[in-house]
Every structure is written in structure tokens, then in C-alpha cells.
Design an enzyme around this catalytic site. Structure first.
Site, PDB file in Angstrom:
ATOM      1  CD  GLU A   1     -13.260  32.391  32.930  1.00 49.44           C
ATOM      2  OE1 GLU A   1     -12.403  32.187  33.803  1.00 49.44           O
ATOM      3  OE2 GLU A   1     -14.096  33.297  33.021  1.00 49.44           O
TER       4      GLU A   1
ATOM      5  CG  ASN B   1     -17.077  33.212  31.035  1.00 46.16           C
ATOM      6  OD1 ASN B   1     -18.137  33.066  30.424  1.00 46.16           O
ATOM      7  ND2 ASN B   1     -16.510  32.232  31.728  1.00 46.16           N
TER       8      ASN B   1
ATOM      9  CG  ASP C   1     -14.978  17.314  50.395  1.00 40.77           C
ATOM     10  OD1 ASP C   1     -14.336  17.476  49.343  1.00 40.77           O
ATOM     11  OD2 ASP C   1     -14.473  16.871  51.446  1.00 40.77           O
TER      12      ASP C   1
ATOM     13  NE  ARG D   1     -20.958  28.258  30.356  1.00 34.31           N
ATOM     14  CZ  ARG D   1     -19.893  28.755  30.974  1.00 34.31           C
ATOM     15  NH1 ARG D   1     -19.988  29.844  31.718  1.00 34.31           N
ATOM     16  NH2 ARG D   1     -18.717  28.197  30.834  1.00 34.31           N
TER      17      ARG D   1
ATOM     18  CE1 TYR E   1     -16.818  36.354  35.100  1.00 34.07           C
ATOM     19  CE2 TYR E   1     -18.164  37.320  36.829  1.00 34.07           C
ATOM     20  CZ  TYR E   1     -17.815  36.237  36.050  1.00 34.07           C
ATOM     21  OH  TYR E   1     -18.472  35.038  36.213  1.00 34.07           O
TER      22      TYR E   1
ATOM     23  CG  HIS F   1     -16.431  25.533  34.554  1.00 34.92           C
ATOM     24  ND1 HIS F   1     -17.377  26.430  34.083  1.00 34.92           N
ATOM     25  CD2 HIS F   1     -15.725  26.215  35.486  1.00 34.92           C
ATOM     26  CE1 HIS F   1     -17.247  27.588  34.720  1.00 34.92           C
ATOM     27  NE2 HIS F   1     -16.247  27.492  35.581  1.00 34.92           N
TER      28      HIS F   1
ATOM     29  CD  GLU G   1     -18.546  32.217  34.133  1.00 34.30           C
ATOM     30  OE1 GLU G   1     -17.920  32.969  34.911  1.00 34.30           O
ATOM     31  OE2 GLU G   1     -18.215  31.043  33.906  1.00 34.30           O
TER      32      GLU G   1
HETATM   33  C1  NOJ Z   1     -15.268  32.644  35.885  1.00 33.43           C
HETATM   34  C2  NOJ Z   1     -15.386  31.171  36.128  1.00 33.43           C
HETATM   35  O1  NOJ Z   1     -15.797  30.527  34.970  1.00 33.43           O
HETATM   36  C3  NOJ Z   1     -16.284  30.815  37.304  1.00 33.43           C
HETATM   37  O2  NOJ Z   1     -16.061  29.483  37.621  1.00 33.43           O
HETATM   38  C4  NOJ Z   1     -16.018  31.754  38.459  1.00 33.43           C
HETATM   39  O3  NOJ Z   1     -16.711  31.384  39.604  1.00 33.43           O
HETATM   40  C5  NOJ Z   1     -16.389  33.149  38.031  1.00 33.43           C
HETATM   41  N1  NOJ Z   1     -15.534  33.546  36.930  1.00 33.43           N
HETATM   42  C6  NOJ Z   1     -16.244  34.199  39.128  1.00 33.43           C
HETATM   43  O4  NOJ Z   1     -14.919  34.276  39.511  1.00 33.43           O
END
Ligand code: NOJ
Length: 513
Positions: A197, A337, A82, A107, A339, A152, A407
Site C-alpha cells: 500500500e 488490497n 511491543d 502472506r 475493502y 509493510h 487483502e
Molecule cells: C491494510 C493494511 O495493509 C493492513 O496493515 C491493515 O491492518 C488493514 N488494511 C486493515 O486496516
């Protein structure tokens, strides 16, 4: 003599270190590595995660407003977006932080229900358009390139009630929305990302409960979503290509999420590749492969399972020939993206679920090695060599695309001394540089995130920011973490030095920013 022998030994050792990729990662830590000329650095956020102002100035409800308001404690800390970081009102401070970091680009994403409160083009919310105009102009004033994501994850709730991404009409709805975006912002925005994603949108939102709209219609919902999303993406790509690119000359592409999957042992090599096909190939194959369409192994597996389960047709919907052609090649770059990584093995005795599901269709199990160092997120462990392998995989399998890392980042539970995040960034950048040296065409890197924000189901518990946000302060004060100083140094020197120790007492804006 002994001296000469030592030099030869040293040479041999360094040659050996440079001969294996894993070793390069360790070996490079004592040296300073330069990034290629023209390589770009940025940070990212997303509308629902930072904007707040959830119902201000005519914005309508989206699926995250709906989920967090109707079932608050589905979110770990029972929080919502919010107010979030109130970037709707504090965007000037956000841009100031980008100037402190010396970013080349930022971005961010647009909120569909802020721009089109009815979801459709009959009413354009001028206040919403104005907000994004202000943000874009503020960025450009300081030479920070806007990279804009159209979608997104914050679908207008009304469209969800009409079936969301499982309704084929969403292709038209999304195209209408995109056209309005290009008409309003296309003169100044030169980099567009259609979707962020797709896997998380479809697999987690439609095939599971871990993202809004949390439908959990396994083995069906996620596949319908994938098909419609790909068609919608490609149609928007073609419209931009035909109507806007000639005028504005920008680039447009998609961002896919991708973990690396390592086989537990050689005998699981095929199983690991199947995982990659189900997770990445489902979107990458239709867009980036020579042949187009869903990956053959996926079509085969889902069709086979569907038949044995008594379905009259495959649960994976088919594309028409025209759709395959329209989707093939519909991205000017491969937005990635990335990780973390997983280890895959196969065990026929695993009964995944009683009902159909994409995990059951795939039939491969995976896990994270306990040896990998952990973050605050259960799904995120540091595996830099997995990044290297994935970049090589994309280069080799999808026609050597221009890869933009849209990302990459690491979560903690907060605190300004974030050495674990610094180590993660450095190790991943090292692995990326190895991949570039070995021929991958990676041209930009985006740290997730500029600042802490609403981390979806994890609320404000897991923190990804270079800047810490104090959610208990009335101003939502943003303070640079140690990693912000390190990232700033990487950008200003265009190099990676594992031993650089920043002075974290003052953060300032360097000349020219
Ligand atoms: C991918 C997502 O695009 C993003 O919104 C998210 O916060 C990050 N990963 C970390 O989880």
C-alpha cells in the site's frame, strides 16, 4: 397449462436476474458457486502488527516503535506493538491455525530493523534471519506457500531521521535490504511483494498524521515519497528479475490499495475517475499502463495548481526517461488490497485547505453512502458491487493483469459470533466470482486477517481476525471465530454457499494439512 406458464415465468425471471451484475450478486445467494480450478486462498498479517518482541535479540527501533513510545495516546487505546500477538515466539501456533483453516498460502511481512539493526547491510542480525527461517520452514513443512512482503510500513527509525521515503538515497538502502532478503530466503520463497500500500505509506504518513511518521507535509511530502518509492520498488524488481529469478523462478510484484469511487451522478463521472487516478493511478499508471509515468491528469492538475500557488516547478516530481522505462512493467501481478468504496461529487466552491495538498490538487469531494452497512472502522462499509467494478476497471485499464487479492476483510469490536464479517466475506467473494466470470484474471484471495492484531492508529480496538486474540490472557490465546469455520469450509469445498452453517464447537486440522 398453468404449470407450463410458471416454468416459462421462472426461466424468464432467472434470465433477467443473470442479465445485470447487481442482480447476479443477489441471485447467486441461493446457489452454491464453485471457484475456478487452481484458485488459491490465504490469510495475511504484517510484522509490526503481530510479531511483538520489539527489542528482542538485537532488533532495532522502527517508526512505529518510535511513534507509539513517544506519543502513546496518538493510538486510540494508547497501546503499541511491543508485544502484539507475540508471533515472534508463537509462530508455531499461528501455523497450526493456518493448518486448521486449510490455507494454500500465508502472506506476512519482514521487519527491516529486525534483520538489519543498523538499517544497512554492515550488520546482519542472525537471530532475526533465524526467526524468519523458522517461520518459512514451518509453513513449507505443511505445504503452506509463503508470500512475503518486504516492506509493510515499519521503516527503521534511523532511516526516517535521514528523511525516509523523501530521501532519494532510500532507493539504494532499500535495494541493499532486498538483496539480503533474496539471498537469505530466495531459495524457499516464490512469491514476493515489494511494498504494501504505497498510498497509505505516502499519503497518510507524509501528507497526513494518520500513519507513522505522521509528518503532515501536504502536497509535497506524499509526492516525493511516491516517486522514490516507485523507483525503489522497480529497482528491486529488476534486480530480482536479473539475478534471482533465473535461479529461483519466483514471482515478484507490488500490492496497491484501491477503493472503488462511484460518481454521485453521471455528471461527476470524470471527477470520480480523477479520484481513481489520484488514489490508484498514481502507482498503477507508472507500473501497469502501456505509457508508464504518473497519470497525465494528475501531472496536469498538480502542475497547474503549483503554478498558481507560486511554485517554480510542479510539486509532483518528474521521473527521468530511464526511470519511466524501469518502472513500466515492473510487477508480475497486480496485488490488490480492497475493502470499500466511496461516492464522488464535485463542488467548485469547496475550499479544501488553505495550503497546498493533494486533495486540493484533485479538487473532488467524496463520501460513503449512509445506506451501506458499517463495520467498526469509519472508512470501511460493505459495498460488494464496488469490488466488482474495481476489478473490471483494473482489467480494462491496466492490460488485463493477473490480479491477486492480497487483502480483503471486515472489522468488528470483537466477539466470536461475527455474522457481519461472514456476510461481508460472502458478498465480496460473490462479487469477485462475478468479475472472474466476466473475464477478470483473479487467481488468489487473501482474507485480512488470520487473527486480530495491532490495527495501527486504532490499536486493538478494531478487530479484523478470523481468530480472536485475547490480549488479557498471558498466552494471548487465539480462538477461532465463526468466520474461521466458514472460511475453512469455503477453502475445503472450493465453493461459496451463503447458507452453510458451521458447527463451531471443535476446530481441528483436516487430513493432509
Ligand atoms: C491494510 C493494511 O495493509 C493492513 O496493515 C491493515 O491492518 C488493514 N488494511 C486493515 O486496516
Amino acid at each position: 397449462m398453468l404449470y407450463k406458464f410458471n416454468i416459462v415465468l421462472l426461466l424468464l425471471v432467472s434470465l433477467f436476474l443473470c442479465s445485470t451484475n447487481a442482480k447476479i450478486i443477489d441471485g447467486a445467494k441461493h446457489s452454491i458457486r464453485q471457484f475456478p480450478k487452481g484458485f488459491l486462498f490465504g490469510t495475511a498479517t504484517a510484522s509490526y502488527q503481530v510479531e511483538g518482541a520489539w527489542d528482542s535479540d538485537g532488533k532495532a527501533e522502527n517508526i512505529w516503535d518510535y511513534l507509539t513510545h513517544n506519543d502513546p495516546c496518538r493510538i486510540k487505546d494508547c497501546s503499541n506493538g511491543d508485544i502484539a500477538n507475540d508471533s515472534y515466539n508463537k509462530y508455531k501456533r499461528d501455523v497450526e491455525m493456518m493448518r486448521e483453516l486449510g490455507l494454500d498460502f500465508y502472506r506476512f511481512s519482514l521487519s527491516w530493523s529486525r534483520i538489519l539493526p543498523t538499517s544497512f547491510p554492515d550488520k546482519i542480525n542472525e537471530a532475526g534471519v533465524q526467526y524468519y527461517n523458522n517461520l518459512i520452514d514451518e509453513l513449507l513443512k505443511y505445504n503452506i506457500e509463503p508470500i512475503v512482503t518486504l516492506y509493510h510500513w515499519d521503516l527503521p527509525q534511523k532511516l526516517q531521521e535521514l528523511g525516509g521515503w523523501t530521501n532519494p538515497h532510500i532507493v539504494d538502502w532499500y535495494v541493499d535490504y532486498a538483496r539480503i532478503i533474496f539471498e537469505n530466503f530466495g531459495d524457499r520463497v516464490k512469491y514476493w511483494i515489494t511494498m504494501n500500500e504505497p498510498r497509505e505509506i505516502c499519503y497518510q504518513g507524509y501528507g497526513d498524521t494518520t500513519m507513522a511518521p505522521a509528518l503532515n507535509i501536504k502536497g509535497i511530502g506524499e509526492y516525493l515519497c511516491a516517486k522514490n518509492l516507485l523507483v525503489a520498488h522497480a529497482k528491486v524488481y529488476r534486480i530480482y528479475e536479473e539475478e534471482f529469478k533465473p535461479k529461483y523462478g519466483g514471482l515478484i510484484g507490488i500490492t496497491l490499495s484501491g477503493s472503488w469511487t462511484e460518481p454521485e451522478s453521471e455528471k461527476y463521472a470524470e471527477a470520480a475517475d480523477d479520484v481513481i487516478q489520484f488514489e490508484i493511478g498514481i502507482y498503477a499508471h507508472p507500473i501497469f499502463s502501456e505509457a508508464g509515468d504518473f497519470p497525465p491528469i494528475m501531472k496536469e492538475k498538480v502542475a497547474k495548481k503549483s503554478a498558481t500557488q507560486g511554485f517554480y516547478r510542479s510539486r509532483l516530481p518528474e521521473f527521468t526517461k530511464e526511470e519511466i522505462e524501469m518502472i513500466r512493467g515492473s510487477s508480475d501481478f497486480f496485488g490488490l488490497n480492497h475493502y470499500s468504496s466511496n461516492v464522488a461529487y464535485k463542488n467548485e466552491s469547496i475550499n479544501f485547505f488553505d495550503e497546498p495538498s493533494s486533495n486540493d490538487d484533485l479538487g473532488v469531494a467524496s463520501y460513503k453512502s449512509p445506506d451501506w452497512s458499517s463495520s467498526a472502522s469509519s472508512w470501511l462499509k460493505s459495498v460488494p458491487w464496488g469490488f466488482y467494478k474495481l476489478l473490471k476497471y483494473i482489467t480494462n485499464n491496466y492490460n488485463d493483469p493477473n490480479i491477486i487479492i492480497t487483502e480483503n476483510g471486515f472489522s468488528t469490536y470483537g466477539g466470536l459470533e461475527d455474522d457481519d464479517r461472514i456476510t461481508y466475506f460472502r458478498d465480496y467473494l460473490d462479487a469477485m466470482l462475478d468479475a472472474i466470470e466476466d473475464g477478470c484474471n483473479v487467481t488468489a484471495y487473501t482474507a485480512w486477517s488470520l487473527m486480530d492484531n495491532f490495527e495501527w492508529m486504532q490499536g486493538y480496538v478494531e478487530r479484523f481476525g478470523l481468530y480472536e486474540v485475547d490480549y488479557s490472557s498471558p498466552d494471548l490465546t487465539r480462538t477461532p471465530r465463526k468466520s474461521a469455520f466458514v472460511y475453512k469450509n469455503i477453502i475445503s469445498t472450493r465453493s461459496l454457499n451463503h447458507h452453510y452453517e458451521p458447527d463451531t464447537t471443535v476446530m481441528s486440522i483436516d487430513e493432509g494439512h
